[in-house]
Design an enzyme around this catalytic site. Sequence first.
Site, mmCIF file in Angstrom:
data_model
loop_
_atom_site.group_PDB
_atom_site.id
_atom_site.type_symbol
_atom_site.label_atom_id
_atom_site.label_comp_id
_atom_site.label_asym_id
_atom_site.label_seq_id
_atom_site.Cartn_x
_atom_site.Cartn_y
_atom_site.Cartn_z
ATOM 1 N N ASN A 76 0.830 -1.216 0.000
ATOM 2 C CA ASN A 76 0.000 0.000 0.000
ATOM 3 C C ASN A 76 0.858 1.257 0.000
ATOM 4 O O ASN A 76 0.527 2.241 -0.663
ATOM 5 C CB ASN A 76 -0.958 -0.018 1.200
ATOM 6 C CG ASN A 76 -2.177 -0.880 0.931
ATOM 7 O OD1 ASN A 76 -3.042 -0.505 0.147
ATOM 8 N ND2 ASN A 76 -2.229 -2.049 1.550
ATOM 9 N N HIS B 283 -7.777 -0.644 6.558
ATOM 10 C CA HIS B 283 -8.041 -1.919 7.227
ATOM 11 C C HIS B 283 -8.846 -2.808 6.281
ATOM 12 O O HIS B 283 -9.789 -2.330 5.654
ATOM 13 C CB HIS B 283 -8.807 -1.676 8.533
ATOM 14 C CG HIS B 283 -9.009 -2.927 9.313
ATOM 15 N ND1 HIS B 283 -8.000 -3.496 10.062
ATOM 16 C CD2 HIS B 283 -10.084 -3.744 9.449
ATOM 17 C CE1 HIS B 283 -8.455 -4.601 10.623
ATOM 18 N NE2 HIS B 283 -9.722 -4.773 10.271
HETATM 19 C C1 GRF Z 1 -3.330 -4.408 4.169
HETATM 20 O O1 GRF Z 1 -4.280 -5.386 3.855
HETATM 21 C C2 GRF Z 1 -3.904 -3.384 5.102
HETATM 22 O O2 GRF Z 1 -5.254 -3.170 4.956
HETATM 23 C C3 GRF Z 1 -3.639 -3.985 6.469
HETATM 24 O O3 GRF Z 1 -2.417 -4.667 6.346
HETATM 25 C C4 GRF Z 1 -2.183 -5.000 4.976
HETATM 26 C C5 GRF Z 1 -0.855 -4.367 4.629
HETATM 27 O O4 GRF Z 1 -0.345 -4.807 3.400
HETATM 28 N N1 GRF Z 1 -3.648 -2.963 7.472
HETATM 29 P P1 GRF Z 1 0.903 -4.064 2.740
HETATM 30 O O5 GRF Z 1 2.037 -4.091 3.773
HETATM 31 O O6 GRF Z 1 0.490 -2.678 2.414
HETATM 32 O O7 GRF Z 1 1.240 -4.880 1.539
#
Ligand code: GRF
Length: 183
Positions: free
Chosen positions: A15, A110
Amino acid sequence: MKKRVAILISGRGSNMRALCEAMKPADFPAKPVLIVSNRPEAEGLDYAKAEGLPHAVIDHTQYESRAAFDAALHDALLEAKPDLICLAGFMRLLTPGFVEKWAGKLINIHPSLLPKYPGLNTHQRALEAGDTEAVVPEMDAGEIIDQARVPILPGDTVETLDARVRAAEHELYPACLKKLCTR
Ligand code: GRF
């Protein structure tokens, strides 16, 4: 003036990467000013390094308390002067004192239909409950900024659901950031 964005990660950082890629165009209203990981081995740091983005490791295992870790994080952020702090797979609970200091600037992503399934093992719990839909909400002190819906399909596993949710997150989080920076 572009808004200054700090991003907190703990692991994969997909992300964070989606946010940073979205911020690349000159006309995007925000720019990354600091990426912080609480884990030195976080995969997401490789991207930050490769892109030459300012990054820091604040290893929570080196601090004797949650408050001491948050104080170090607070100092790093003070220097970076972010307008917004995006939590992106940041796996530390932040103390109320920290959250208060940065009130109105913290946003989170989330992978569930909040208020359902806060916390860990979100996808496992949604599958066990027989849910047919997963939602990706963005939260700001509990306020939902936006949500994207993805179906939960028969035969889904944690992995297949995670991949579908994550693809939606990578669209939604940058869109929310843009929205917040222009409102
Ligand atoms: C995502 O699914 C987010 O919603 C949750 O943890 C995951 C993180 O994934 N809080 P990344 O590290 O961004 O790949």
